[in-house]
Structures are given as structure tokens and as C-alpha cells.
Design a protein around this motif. Sequence first.
Motif, PDB file in Angstrom:
ATOM      1  N   GLY A 669       0.649  -1.205  -0.166  1.00 50.20           N
ATOM      2  CA  GLY A 669      -0.079   0.077   0.125  1.00 50.20           C
ATOM      3  C   GLY A 669       0.844   1.162  -0.235  1.00 50.20           C
ATOM      4  O   GLY A 669       1.977   1.059  -0.260  1.00 50.20           O
ATOM      5  N   ILE A 670       0.230   2.311   0.217  1.00 44.79           N
ATOM      6  CA  ILE A 670       0.941   3.784   0.286  1.00 44.79           C
ATOM      7  C   ILE A 670       1.520   3.804   1.328  1.00 44.79           C
ATOM      8  O   ILE A 670       1.373   3.066   2.599  1.00 44.79           O
ATOM      9  CB  ILE A 670      -0.169   4.631   0.120  1.00 44.79           C
ATOM     10  CG1 ILE A 670      -1.048   4.992   1.159  1.00 44.79           C
ATOM     11  CG2 ILE A 670      -0.703   4.985  -1.319  1.00 44.79           C
ATOM     12  CD1 ILE A 670      -1.915   5.999   1.116  1.00 44.79           C
ATOM     13  N   ALA A 671       2.641   4.642   1.589  1.00 38.97           N
ATOM     14  CA  ALA A 671       3.599   5.031   2.801  1.00 38.97           C
ATOM     15  C   ALA A 671       2.893   5.944   3.542  1.00 38.97           C
ATOM     16  O   ALA A 671       2.200   6.780   2.982  1.00 38.97           O
ATOM     17  CB  ALA A 671       4.929   4.892   2.606  1.00 38.97           C
ATOM     18  N   GLY A 785       6.335   6.320   8.059  1.00 40.42           N
ATOM     19  CA  GLY A 785       7.580   5.820   7.378  1.00 40.42           C
ATOM     20  C   GLY A 785       7.379   4.491   6.831  1.00 40.42           C
ATOM     21  O   GLY A 785       8.395   3.895   6.136  1.00 40.42           O
ATOM     22  N   ARG A 786       6.196   3.709   7.061  1.00 37.32           N
ATOM     23  CA  ARG A 786       6.379   2.227   6.496  1.00 37.32           C
ATOM     24  C   ARG A 786       4.880   2.153   5.714  1.00 37.32           C
ATOM     25  O   ARG A 786       4.252   2.960   5.666  1.00 37.32           O
ATOM     26  CB  ARG A 786       6.263   1.648   7.915  1.00 37.32           C
ATOM     27  CG  ARG A 786       7.511   1.397   8.592  1.00 37.32           C
ATOM     28  CD  ARG A 786       7.593   0.476   9.617  1.00 37.32           C
ATOM     29  NE  ARG A 786       8.838   0.214  10.081  1.00 37.32           N
ATOM     30  CZ  ARG A 786       9.298   1.239  11.276  1.00 37.32           C
ATOM     31  NH1 ARG A 786       8.741   2.022  11.727  1.00 37.32           N
ATOM     32  NH2 ARG A 786      10.594   0.793  11.778  1.00 37.32           N
ATOM     33  N   CYS A 787       5.063   1.147   5.144  1.00 31.66           N
ATOM     34  CA  CYS A 787       3.859   0.517   4.188  1.00 31.66           C
ATOM     35  C   CYS A 787       3.368  -0.860   4.419  1.00 31.66           C
ATOM     36  O   CYS A 787       4.230  -1.698   4.854  1.00 31.66           O
ATOM     37  CB  CYS A 787       3.809   0.922   3.012  1.00 31.66           C
ATOM     38  SG  CYS A 787       5.126   0.001   2.032  1.00 31.66           S
ATOM     39  N   PHE A 788       2.046  -1.116   4.325  1.00 27.10           N
ATOM     40  CA  PHE A 788       1.512  -2.395   4.389  1.00 27.10           C
ATOM     41  C   PHE A 788       1.984  -3.387   3.079  1.00 27.10           C
ATOM     42  O   PHE A 788       1.955  -2.863   1.939  1.00 27.10           O
ATOM     43  CB  PHE A 788       0.058  -2.516   4.919  1.00 27.10           C
ATOM     44  CG  PHE A 788      -0.681  -3.695   4.770  1.00 27.10           C
ATOM     45  CD1 PHE A 788      -0.719  -4.487   5.981  1.00 27.10           C
ATOM     46  CD2 PHE A 788      -1.265  -4.277   3.710  1.00 27.10           C
ATOM     47  CE1 PHE A 788      -1.176  -5.798   5.850  1.00 27.10           C
ATOM     48  CE2 PHE A 788      -2.068  -5.393   3.773  1.00 27.10           C
ATOM     49  CZ  PHE A 788      -1.974  -6.305   4.594  1.00 27.10           C
ATOM     50  N   CYS A 789       2.126  -4.549   3.462  1.00 21.31           N
ATOM     51  CA  CYS A 789       2.453  -5.243   2.241  1.00 21.31           C
ATOM     52  C   CYS A 789       1.927  -6.860   2.267  1.00 21.31           C
ATOM     53  O   CYS A 789       1.615  -7.408   3.376  1.00 21.31           O
ATOM     54  CB  CYS A 789       3.991  -5.551   1.845  1.00 21.31           C
ATOM     55  SG  CYS A 789       4.955  -6.687   3.375  1.00 21.31           S
ATOM     56  N   LEU A 790       1.573  -7.554   1.150  1.00 19.20           N
ATOM     57  CA  LEU A 790       1.496  -8.911   1.293  1.00 19.20           C
ATOM     58  C   LEU A 790       2.167  -9.627   0.399  1.00 19.20           C
ATOM     59  O   LEU A 790       3.025  -9.212  -0.582  1.00 19.20           O
ATOM     60  CB  LEU A 790      -0.170  -8.990   0.731  1.00 19.20           C
ATOM     61  CG  LEU A 790      -1.253  -8.591   1.391  1.00 19.20           C
ATOM     62  CD1 LEU A 790      -2.639  -8.560   0.443  1.00 19.20           C
ATOM     63  CD2 LEU A 790      -1.711  -9.349   2.626  1.00 19.20           C
TER      64      LEU A 790
END
Length: 862
Positions: A669-671, A785-790
Motif C-alpha cells: 500500500g501507500i506509505a 515511514g512504513r507501508c503494508f504489504c502482502l
Amino acid sequence: MPRFGSRFHTVSPPPPLGIIVSEAPRPKTEERTRPRHSKTVSSSPPPHPIPRRPARERRRRSSPGPYSHLESPDDEPVSPTLPDMQMPPVSKNAAVRPSLSDNPFQPNWSPQPPAPAPRDPYQKGRQSPPPPPSKARSDVPLTPSLPYQPQPMVARDRRSAPDTMYFLQSNEWAPPHQQQRPESKRYSEVPSPEVHYPVPGDFPDPSNTLRPEESRSEAGEIGMERLRPPSGMASVAATSFISQRLSSSGTLGVNGYQYTPLREREIRLVKLLRATLSTIKCEIHRASLDPPPEYIAISYTWGDADDTRPIVLVEEPPHPVDGKLSEYKGDSIECLIPVAASLHGALGALRRRDRDVYVWVDALCIDQQNRDERAQQVKLMTSIYKLATSVAIWLGPEEDESHLAMAMLNEIAKHQGSPEHIKGLIANEHKRQHFAAIVSLFERDYWKRLWIVQGVFNAREILVYCGERTVPWSVCKLASKAFWFHKNDFDRHFPRGLSLEAQKEYSLSQVLGYQGPNSIPDAGMIKSLGAHPLLQLMCICRRKLSADARDKVFGILGLLPEVVQRDFLVNYSLSVKEVYVRVVDSILCTTQRLDVICESIYYPPHTSSANLPTWCPDWSYITETTGIGHLVPFSASGSTTAKYKFLDEPRRRQLQIRAIYLDTVDAHGIAVGTLCTTADYLMAFLHWRAVLLDIGSEDGENASAQREKEDAFCRTLCFDHVPEAFNSGDRWLKATYHVFASLINERLPQLRLDRKLEDYLQENMGVAWEEHRSFLHQHFKRMMGRCFCLTENGYMGLGAGFMTARDIIVVPYGCSTPIILRPEGRHGEFRYVGDVYIHGFMDGEALKLDHRKTREREYILH
């Protein structure tokens, strides 16, 4: 090299600093009247700048001229004067120009027969042997030999003004018609003199040269002008930073106050003379630390280099007396020295009317132009502050109602043991102005400076000065601890801060709880870090500022155990890259852990000007994020130790690690931005949940599985660091959705929620409406400063904000968290992207995977 007998006295471009070319004669041939010379590399320091032939004259060499017979064969340099010939000293201002009648470039000039060489006045009793038989052609006249006269040669310094002129005092630099022809020996018998190629100004050793970009920028605040020129050179005009061998002294101020070198375990002290005039008058004395005299060490910030005030400085006494303070006897020489306005205020605050006061202040007591002395004095910083009678903290003049802040600090410290009384002060509307003044006081530049840390840490007694008011350091510490304990109370009563001017980048509770005195580690905190506190201290002090990037390491050495200090000798000739890579090397060797590379996470992306490897943190860059393992104690690799090695010693550019391959990033996703705005968190939550429902959902998935997946999503947002009150059932899922849905409905009313989020608006999870914002920042601040990922296998994660699809996720041995790597280059190398939280793999689960051995691989990071 100067070309003797050429049409013009020209110069050649100098090679890089430190390269020395030795001239040795070649074998003579019948066709040549003068020897050719070869060039070999030597290691001795360069003595003189090398002149360069003008470009137009190099073009004229292509066609013969009326004096081409005077030029050396094949455009090669001829032998300079004999090395044992000594010339009489010449005044630095005695620059004698040749007369027109002696100038071979005038139209009416004609060659004259060679005159006998003058006897060397310094070679008494020596007689020159008869000249050797000449094999020169009879049709080539010799260059006239005239008495030596120093000539001004213009040498352009790349770092000085274009019109800088250097007066060179050596016979080998005289014009051709004034050169002394060696007659006492054959050319083949002349020892090969070493000819050096420096930048003008006599730089004996490039490693000791202080370049402007390596100097602390505050040096200009106290009027640093230039160093004393070498003894063998005349005055050098308009030069800037010049460093000399063996801790040579420099000047201070435009009036030329001269430093004298310091001995081992010796410092300088400023003697503040008693106040008899409005102008501050002081002397500088040298003193030994064995034993030390009584003095006050000043801790302050340098401030604006252009904002200066004058003080009167008396000439430095020449020698200390019996290890005690040196006493000056003789005529006084006063210099008017400009100092930073901040330092001027500190000196004025400590000056007394009834007695003199000895103080230590780095800007005046250390020759900031002398890199060797700076390194020597930095090593003594711990002793300087420990042996001082007291340390005076100067916060600056009285402004922004600082008197109200000092009064409130005293009141908070007095009632620090009474939480109810402090809550009453926070809720009192009439005290809002007092808290606004404390916020302004805690946001002053003093608290941002790195060098204050070890001064406060090593001090025996501290007194805080602000204008004409003073408070003990213990008062500031007690009040700051109370502010940290009552952070939630501040958020409740000041949900939007005090004002835009007072709040600035951080909330009121963040400023009071984490800035000011709480930003400086104390002895108890450092002791709790264990036997290897280097990494933790680098992270704690990372937000502190220093003009020299290497001081991010040198500035905290006084806080470390002596066994660690021995691995980091203060040496300003080292590059930033060498210092920072050594930090990583030290931490890897002493801890056998790879967590240090996780501090290389940056968002927005940052490119280091020091050309650091991707796995080496740039400690000079202030990042808003830090390693996940520094926030929450994880053990993704269990109790294993790091398996690593440097592949390109001694450069240490490539780091090979052994890790377990986990998965590959499939979508992200977006950061979240680093401005700490609530809108960033809300928009990221909506986008991440859309990614989860769009890509993470499977056809035919039942409601129970969907709820379990959304619960894992909510736990991923906080690194599964769930409060005990919400850690049962689906309470955390309901609380998370309720807070985010409520804030979206309040802050972004035009943004329509889906049906499921609307249902959670009515949930009552024990979180009051006024506590929604503080709840979000308390439990979900790690999203910044982070983003969600799969991943391709359906794992959820929260990692570096600039990850991309196809990045791989591995669990290195000896690392607390998984990391993200990106394949780069053609040689199987990887770029370090950042650390990542992978839900379900943070406590050693990767070591229990099936076929773990087949997943183990070597990765080369560059």
C-alpha cells in the motif's frame, strides 16, 4: 617544473597532494647539451607550489622562435640548482622585480657571456672544482648567470582568491636569466633533489590538512582567519584553512591572536576579568589537568555564525608554571576578537564584579583550525567536564516569557511526588501561558546540539542559566520526568496543542515528554543498556546535531566504556565512510548481531553524500523512523548469532550474510508520511484495508476466516503490541476499527465509509471520544515511514516505505527482525531496503519451517 632557458618562466600543473616527484638525470648523449630527467615517486612532503606555463605559451612552443635554441631538448626540464646551495634569507616583503635591461624577452636584449658564479656566503672555506669540459655546441650560447634575486611568482590557489600572490624564496624558482648555473659538479654527479607538487601554501601532509568542508562550521563564529605561514615562506595573503605538521598553532580573530601548542594533558582556560567595563575582557591561560585548577566548563550552542559580538583578549602567556595556571609577565597585547552572540551572552552571565573567573569554552580554548589539536582535545573532553568545578548550561537570553517557564519548572519539581497537584496545574486555564513558555524553552537550539550530551553526562554539578535567572539541573530533570509521566493528561487537555507557533512539528506532550532534559541520556539509562551500549547510544543521540559528520561518533565517546573508546581513536583525517563503517564493524564483532544494519532504513529515500554502502547507517542523517527491533523486542532468528564476513577488506564495501529465505513481496500500500499528521494515518488505513480486501481475500471465504484475517491486519498495524485490556477475542479488531472510523468520520466527513466500518462507529470499546487521537498515536505511531504489504504466500507485513513488488524477504541469522532485499547488478548482489514486520514470523518461526536448510542462502549486500 620551471623550464630554465625557456622563453617564459612558466609552470606546470601540480599533481594531487602528497605526490612527490624526484628528478634524476638520464645518461647524456652526444646529441644533447643538457641532461634529460626522469620522474620517480617519492614520499617526502612537498615544500613549494609548482608554477604553470600559461596556455598561450604552450601553443607558441609548437613553432620555433628566435630563442628556441635556449629551450631544453624534447621539452624536458633541466637540472635545478645544487641541493647544497643555500641562499641568504630575504624579507617577506622584499619582492624585487628584474629591470628591463636584464629581461631576455625585451626586443633589444642579446645574450651575454656567462659570468662566474658568486661564492656562496654560507659555504665558507669551500672552493668550487674546475668546471668539467663542455660538450655543448659552440653555436648555442649559455644562459646568463646573474646574482640571485627573489622574484614574486603568482600561483593560483584553487581555494583562495584569484589574485593571491606567493613570494617564493628559492633559487630554483628564479627566472631563467637569474638562475645559478651549477659549476662545481657534473650534472651526473648532482644528487637528485626531491621536487614536490603541493597546493600553494606548503601543505606538509595532506592527512593533516583541514579542508573547509571537514571543519566545524561554527569556527567562523569566533573569527578564525588563517594559520601562521611556514617558517621557510614569506607572508601568504588571503589564504583560508592551512594545517601544519605536529600540532602547529593558529591565529584567532582579525587582529591575529596567536595560539601556542599544547602539551599532553594540557588545556587552555579563559580568565574572565572582573567587570570594570561593559566590554568583556579576558585572558587565555594554559593549564595542566594533573592536577587541575578550579574552573567552570560552559555548555552552550554555537548559534548563527554571522551574529557576533566583540570581546577583548589579552595575548596568551608563553609557558605554564609548574603544571599550574600560566602567569603572564610583560607587556599586554590586546586583541579585539568577534565571538558568537551565544558565547558572548554566556561569558557575560558568568562574569563577576568582585573577582576573576576561570572558564573552559571550546570555541576559545581549542584551536579550531588545528585538526591535530582538535583530536587531542576531544580525547580529553571526558576529563575536562569531570574535573570542572561545575558545568554552566547557557540556554540563551530571556525571551518568549522564559521567566514564566523557569518559575513553572520550579513548581512542578517541588510537587513532583503529587500527581494530583500536577494534574490540577495542567487543567488550570491560567497556566496555559506557563506551559507554552516551557515548550519554547525546550525547543531552543541548545537541546539539539550533540556536544552537550557528554558535558551533561560527566558533570559533577550543573547550573542552568537563562538570561539573568538560574535553576539547578535537578529541577529540570524532575520536571521533565513529571511531564513524561503525564503525557496523556496533556493530550486530553491540549488535544490540538497550544498554538501553531508553539506546537510546530510535534504535539505539546511530545515536546514536554521527549525533548529538553529528557533528550539527554543519564547514567542510569546508559547503565541499563548493558556492556555494549554503542548501538543504543547512536540511536538515542541520532537526532542531535553536529557540524562535522564524524562527531556523531566522536561526540558520544565520553559516554562509552573505556574498552569501547579504545576502538575509536579520534582522528579527523579519517573519512566519514571509514568512521561509520568502523561503527558497524565494531557492533558486529562485539555483539554478534546484525541489528545495526536495520538502522539504515530511511523514508523518504535518502542518498548519502559519503557514498556509504546500503547496509551502513548514515548517522549524520536525522530520520524519523528507527529499526523495528529498537522499538519492540523481537527475536525472528531466535538465539542464533550472525554469520557474516566482509568480502573486500580493507574497503569493507561488501557484506556477506547468511539468511533464511521467507517470501517475496506481491503487493503493498501507500506509505505513511513522516509529518505525524492524523490524515496520513487515516488515508493509509483506508488504502491498506482496500489492498487486504481486494488481493488478500479468497473466493468462498467464510465470515470466520475473514474476521481472523482482519484481526491479523489490525495486529500488524501495531506490530502485535496489543494492550492487555484488548488482547482477548476480537476486542482489538473492534477497538481499531472504531477509532479509525470515528476519526475518519470526524476529520474527513466527505469521505464515505463502507458498511462494515459504519457498524463499528457505534461500538463502545472503552475509548472515550476525546482520547481517539492519543489512542491512535500511542498504538499506531509505528506506521510512520512504513507501508503494508502482502507476500506471494499470503503473509502480511509492515515494512520500509519504499519497498516494491518482487523485493525478497529473508530472516538473517543474528537479527531481531526479517529484512527486505532488492536484487541489483549483474554479480548477484543485493541492496538493503529495510526491516519488516511479518505477522507470525517474529519469534523464531522461520527456524521451524520445513526444508529450512534448502532455504538458507548467502546474500552479498553492497
